[in-house]
Design a protein around this motif. Structure first.
Motif, PDB file in Angstrom:
ATOM      1  N   ALA A 123      50.827  22.665  56.542  1.00 16.23           N
ATOM      2  CA  ALA A 123      49.629  22.816  57.365  1.00 16.23           C
ATOM      3  C   ALA A 123      48.690  21.621  57.186  1.00 16.23           C
ATOM      4  O   ALA A 123      48.122  21.106  58.162  1.00 16.23           O
ATOM      5  N   SER A 124      48.536  21.153  55.936  1.00 16.96           N
ATOM      6  CA  SER A 124      47.672  19.997  55.676  1.00 16.96           C
ATOM      7  C   SER A 124      48.213  18.749  56.364  1.00 16.96           C
ATOM      8  O   SER A 124      47.451  17.965  56.943  1.00 16.96           O
ATOM      9  N   GLU A 125      49.521  18.557  56.296  1.00 14.78           N
ATOM     10  CA  GLU A 125      50.119  17.391  56.944  1.00 14.78           C
ATOM     11  C   GLU A 125      49.906  17.438  58.451  1.00 14.78           C
ATOM     12  O   GLU A 125      49.577  16.427  59.081  1.00 14.78           O
ATOM     13  N   ARG A 126      50.083  18.619  59.028  1.00 15.17           N
ATOM     14  CA  ARG A 126      49.897  18.740  60.480  1.00 15.17           C
ATOM     15  C   ARG A 126      48.441  18.523  60.871  1.00 15.17           C
ATOM     16  O   ARG A 126      48.142  17.918  61.909  1.00 15.17           O
ATOM     17  N   GLU A 127      47.502  19.042  60.051  1.00 10.12           N
ATOM     18  CA  GLU A 127      46.083  18.819  60.331  1.00 10.12           C
ATOM     19  C   GLU A 127      45.734  17.333  60.234  1.00 10.12           C
ATOM     20  O   GLU A 127      44.945  16.810  61.036  1.00 10.12           O
TER      21      GLU A 127
END
Length: 311
Positions: free
Chosen positions: A179-183
């Motif tokens: 999720a952090s990478e996508r954000e």
């Protein structure tokens, strides 16, 4: 009395006769024993055996079967993970004897080999590699099973790693990382989009200003050309330049008042004025032109005098 005894004998005979025949279904093998010793293997169709002497010891399916084995092990980076390995196997038609007599519990045997191979291969890999190289694990399991089970009359058709289930906390951490990478990627795209919008907006404003300036310059050029032509026309009818300028200024003054009066929704406030305002403005303009010409003539004479003295 003899007739009465014949009926039971006939009945028993019929039972024995019918029990001599049996049917074997398609893709099935039946093992026949005689007095407890292997006699023969019967395949699909109508078969016959000696009553009382021969007996059907067992049946083996010749269809492809599947066994699902769940193995829990640990990866190289100390993450506990459960793997579901599906093994597809089949009894070799020419080795029904070995499959029936050499191995009593084939499922347990296959499960043991799967555990052994998986727990030997997975600890060499990190968790990410387990997902990427799951086919390598399946191939290793098949190779080991193929060698071991072939002597027992079983052929391994295919092995598949159908599920990889890490510990719940690890899955939650992986989801947070993803999720952090996508954000982060989304923020980069949004920033790029905003930058492009700002650049394009600036380019558009610059182009608008350039065109606006060009339009103003063209407008002023046309106004000057129109004034020049108007003065020339008035000069032809005997009106000098000063009078022509005054007439043009007054005309533009009244044209402006008329255009303002035609606007019904205008918020413009007109201050008190008089027709003499245009005349006064013209007089001021003429006075400034005369003063400018006088200064220019004085500076020219002074320069000519300096040139004569230098000679």
């Amino acid at each position: 009395m003899m007739d009465f005894l014949m009926y039971p004998i006939i009945f028993v005979g019929l039972v024995i006769l019918f029990s001599s025949f049996f049917i074997v279904k398609q893709q099935t093998a039946v093992v026949i024993e005689r007095f407890g010793r292997f006699q023969s293997i019967r395949n699909s169709g109508l078969q016959m055996k000696i009553p009382i002497v021969d007996r059907k010891s067992g049946r083996l399916s010749l269809k492809i079967q599947q066994l699902d084995v769940i193995v829990e092990t640990k990866t190289k980076d100390d993450v506990f993970v459960k793997l579901k390995v599906s093994v597809q196997y089949v009894v070799i038609r020419d080795k029904v004897y070995e499959a029936f007599y050499k191995l009593e519990y084939p499922h347990d045997q296959i499960t043991s080999y799967v555990f052994d191979v998986v727990r030997a291969e997975v600890p060499k890999m990190k968790l990410d590699d387990v997902f990427v190289k799951k086919d390598d694990i399946a191939i290793a399991v098949k190779r080991e099973l193929q060698e071991a089970m072939l002597d027992y009359g079983y052929d391994i058709i295919k092995t598949l790693v159908t599920d990889i289930d890490p510990d719940a906390q690890v899955k939650a951490a992986m989801n947070r990382i993803n999720a952090s990478e996508r954000e982060k990627i989304a923020a980069q795209f949004e920033g790029d989009a905003q930058r492009i919008l700002i650049v394009e907006k600036a380019k558009a404003e610059a182009e608008s200003k350039r065109l606006q300036g060009q339009g103003i310059a063209d407008q002023r050029r046309e106004i000057a050309r129109g004034l020049e032509e108007s003065v020339e026309v008035l000069n032809r009818v005997g009106i000098n330049s000063q009078e022509a300028s005054a007439l043009i200024v007054v005309t533009q003054h009244y044209d402006t008042l008329q255009a303002v009066g035609e606007e019904t929704n205008s918020n413009l406030i007109l201050l008190p004025n008089s027709p003499q305002a245009g005349s006064n403005m013209l007089n001021d303009m003429v006075a400034s032109f005369v003063a400018s010409n006088q200064i220019g003539e004085a500076m020219k004479k002074q320069q000519d005098k300096k040139d004569d003295d230098s000679k």
